[in-house]
Scaffold this motif. Sequence first.
Motif, short mmCIF file in Angstrom:
data_model
loop_
_atom_site.label_atom_id
_atom_site.label_comp_id
_atom_site.label_asym_id
_atom_site.label_seq_id
_atom_site.Cartn_x
_atom_site.Cartn_y
_atom_site.Cartn_z
N PHE A 536 0.00 10.40 6.71
CA PHE A 536 -1.03 10.50 5.68
C PHE A 536 -0.37 10.46 4.31
N PRO A 537 -0.59 9.41 3.52
CA PRO A 537 0.05 9.33 2.20
C PRO A 537 -0.63 10.23 1.18
N GLN A 539 -1.32 9.98 -3.15
CA GLN A 539 -2.20 9.11 -3.94
C GLN A 539 -1.67 7.68 -3.94
N SER A 541 -3.50 4.89 -2.62
CA SER A 541 -4.14 3.96 -1.69
C SER A 541 -5.62 3.76 -1.98
N GLN A 542 -6.14 4.41 -3.05
CA GLN A 542 -7.56 4.37 -3.31
C GLN A 542 -7.99 3.03 -3.93
N LEU A 600 -9.76 10.60 -1.26
CA LEU A 600 -8.73 10.16 -0.30
C LEU A 600 -8.64 11.10 0.89
N MET A 604 -9.01 9.78 4.68
CA MET A 604 -7.93 9.91 5.67
C MET A 604 -8.37 10.73 6.88
N GLY A 627 -1.22 14.45 1.05
CA GLY A 627 -1.55 13.95 2.38
C GLY A 627 -1.33 14.99 3.46
N GLU A 801 0.00 4.54 9.60
CA GLU A 801 -0.37 5.03 8.27
C GLU A 801 -1.89 5.10 8.20
N SER A 803 -4.73 5.45 6.00
CA SER A 803 -5.13 5.39 4.59
C SER A 803 -5.97 4.14 4.36
N ASN A 827 -0.68 -0.07 9.87
CA ASN A 827 -1.55 0.58 8.91
C ASN A 827 -2.98 0.60 9.42
#
Length: 1020
Positions: A536-537, A539, A541-542, A600, A604, A627, A801, A803, A827
Amino acid sequence: MSGAATDIAVIGMSCRFPGVDDLDGFWRLLLDGGSTFGTFPAHRAPLPDRTPHPDAATVNSGSFLDAIDGFDAEFFGTPAAEAAAMDPVQRLGLELAWEAVEDARVPADALAGREVDVVVGAGPSGYELLRRLSGSDQDDHYAVLGSSGALIANRISHLFDVRGMSLAADSGQSSSLVSLALTCERIRSGAVDMALAGGVHLIADPEAGLGLANLGALSPDGRCYPFDARADGFVRGEGGAFVLLKRLDRAVADGDHVYAVVRGWGVGSGGATSRMPDPSPTGQAAAVLAALKAADVPFDGVQYVEAHGTGTRRGDPAEIAGLREVLRHTGRGAPLVIGSAKANVGHLEPAAGIVGFVKAALCLDRGHLVPHPGFRSPNPEIPDFGADFEILRASRPWTGTPQRPRRAGVTSVGMGGTTAHLILEQAPGTATEAADPAHNVSGALPWVLSARSETALREQAARLRDRVAADPSLTAADVGHSLVTTRTAFAHRAVVLGADREDALRGLGLVAAGTDAAPVVRGTAGGPAGPVVLVFPGQGSQWLGMGQRLYAESEVFARSIDDCARALEPWLDWSLLDLVTGAESAPSLERGDAVVQPALFAMMVSLARVWRSLGVVPDAVVGHSQGEIAAACAAGALSLEDAARVVALRSRALTALAGLGGMNAVAAPLAEVEERLARWPGRLSVAAVNGPASTVVSGDLEALDEFAAAARADGVRVRRVRIEYASHSHQVERIREQVLAAAADVTPRPTPVEFHSTVTGGRLDTRELGSAYWYANLRSTVRFGEVVAALMRERGGVYVEVSPHPVLQVAMEETADTLASPPPVVNTLNKHDGGAAKILASAAELHVRGVPVDWRTVFAPARPHRIGLPTYPFQRQRYWLTAPDGALAPQPAADRPDLASEAAVRALVCAETATLLTAKDPDLAVAGLGARSDETFKALGFDSSMVVALRNRLTAVTGVRLPATVAFTYPTPRQLALRLFSLLTPTEPQPPDTAPDAPDEGLEGRNDDDLYALIDRGYV
């Protein structure tokens, strides 16, 4: 006693005869009134130097398979020497048993460990004698296994790992039908759940039939005319059949296709009522009467009898006499239609009964009575034949009603006097009911194929393509659902992701051709992959409307977003649902962390639930910065309500730091960065370590500018991360109390899912995830690269990943590239494809590598049906008397293209680039990249996930290990091709592939949509 709880359902069947490979082929032969008679194939001559016997013409006439020496030893896990020692009846029995299970739409591995009987009627083919005469059996410790009659059933039981009775029955020519009756009795008694019953007959040496010729049983003219005036004997036949049986009530409950129902059976011996080997009318009548009594069915309710019908002078009159004795006992108003499959395929001796059984079951299932080939006039030894019996010369529809269902009897008689008779009835509901239509579904659906070899996989795809193309009634949902619910998954795998039938058929064509291109995902599953790790990343990826498509397409995702909205509602002054779905009233993502972080988090957590619904359940979770809150929630360590409170209140506290600090992304190892930071003590610190050469620095704005200038002067790439505060630095200490308060009431829980902390750098007991931890999470260095590297090195695994856009994948790929066996990294969504199809494509990447994926949930909304699919395409090699040289040797790898010139390598890179871009620009599939090879990958439309995909494709073709960032470092196809060519043709030892930094002016001004988005966000 009869009823749904005691009747036996026929749920799967298979057969093979000369020119007939399956049930459909047999049905065509029956409907056409065809026969398979001929002469023994010259190329099969077992001992070519043998002096012809005077009766050679008689024994060489029959129904013979073109070849019986082929066997897919690799599929059945049989060593070459053992395969050569096996009597071909064992090999054919294995294949037919497998096909019967597949025809039943039951995954073969679903039988493992169950109480399932295997009973087979078979006799030796003469192969053992040929091996002995050739000397092949000397010093062969497999010889006894290959020649033992019992082993045919035992091998089948071993193949499926079933634990019921395993028996090779021998009652002469009635063996297979006796086997079937025995299994029915075992199922009815409750001894077993299911049973495989069958029979196989092969003739390795036709002169083995000389005894039958001397007895006068064989037809001198090579034909078989049961009940006809020309009847003068039978012809021997090759092939076999198997059926899978199950109690009717369970078959109905499980939604199985039921060919027919076995209502009753009778087995008995004629004793001394006739002289051997003459048949006994009394014994035959007794078996029929016993079956009628067991079925509780009157004889006038049976419309057809599949007779033993050998076409011999004594056999036919005796059988008719036995049936007339039944008529006298029961009475009957109309003539009884009779026939015999021996007129079609000859006498398969121990397998004859099961052949007649399959014929009768097909007639019941398909509602037709079939012609009896070659019949002209009744045998004169049977007086008044037409008064009681009818032989069909043409096919006839066979109707049935609930009050008067279609019913058939099947008889088989052994030369020693053992007779079996079974009563079959049409399946319940087939007269008046039709299956409910499947619901239409939109979007891509997976068609999942597998095989034990690449060649078989390609043939499987070709067979399925032909089957679906020939039947427009087959829906994409029905086909896909049947593939994932009725077939066993083997190592060589392909997933076709088609938006509709035509798209899926095109994909099957690509698999059949051995081509890798959208919409196909291919791979080979190896051994245990290790843990499934969800990542879980933080910030970055928004994007606006990041959940819009998936909210409409996935009920699981939509429910989870709604749950998150309720959990966050007390802490927000804006609508989560509006933001996720991109509504006009949605708040702007530019409002900062107080909006971005809760959004986010919800994305997630909800995407993790979608992965769980697909059966991808995490063994471990790893979170990057914020995350970790989503990771803890997805693992079950924090309730949704607790996690929502922490993320909402903590992100609100961060607004107090806006404008005071920032972050720099530095393309350098941690040690080098720490050495440089010594010049700014107390002002800068390491915020995150994401990979081997990916570090983030955090702190005061002026110091960040000074650091960047000094690093660039030394040729180090540095970029400012677009964030307004200095997380993971001394500045966080200003909001310590607010952060502690945000998590003050959190109650962490233990969970079986491993939580690998990027704060402590290792696995953490989740009961320690209290308020102090969540402050440390914001203040301490994010040790992401260290945690991932340790997991990959020690555990392997697969990494997902979770996201709305991949921002950590490249960093993880860089870490994986340092290992001898890089684990797969996939991903979930990206800004170019935020729908369910993207998740299915990533799930396909996992599946083809051996990760269990539950594809059934994808098809559930369509309410699909299980349909018949092509059976496994066995890849047979010749095994005859001795093992072939090199048998089962590993197949050589596919020839690589000629890459001896720079132009050839450039053509390869351009072709693979065009393949990945086809989904965005279909014209590229035809025109190719052409003059655009000097355009940057950014300009061509690549994102970070496509960069990784290109690296993987080039590595697969060339064998050259390339880093995950190769297309960042060599930003055009031409530059990448030059680099690849230099690695393929080294003239001196090559240094590691650490390319020079791209000039600063080449990176300046790039925005959120380019290849360097993850650099801008601080992950590389």
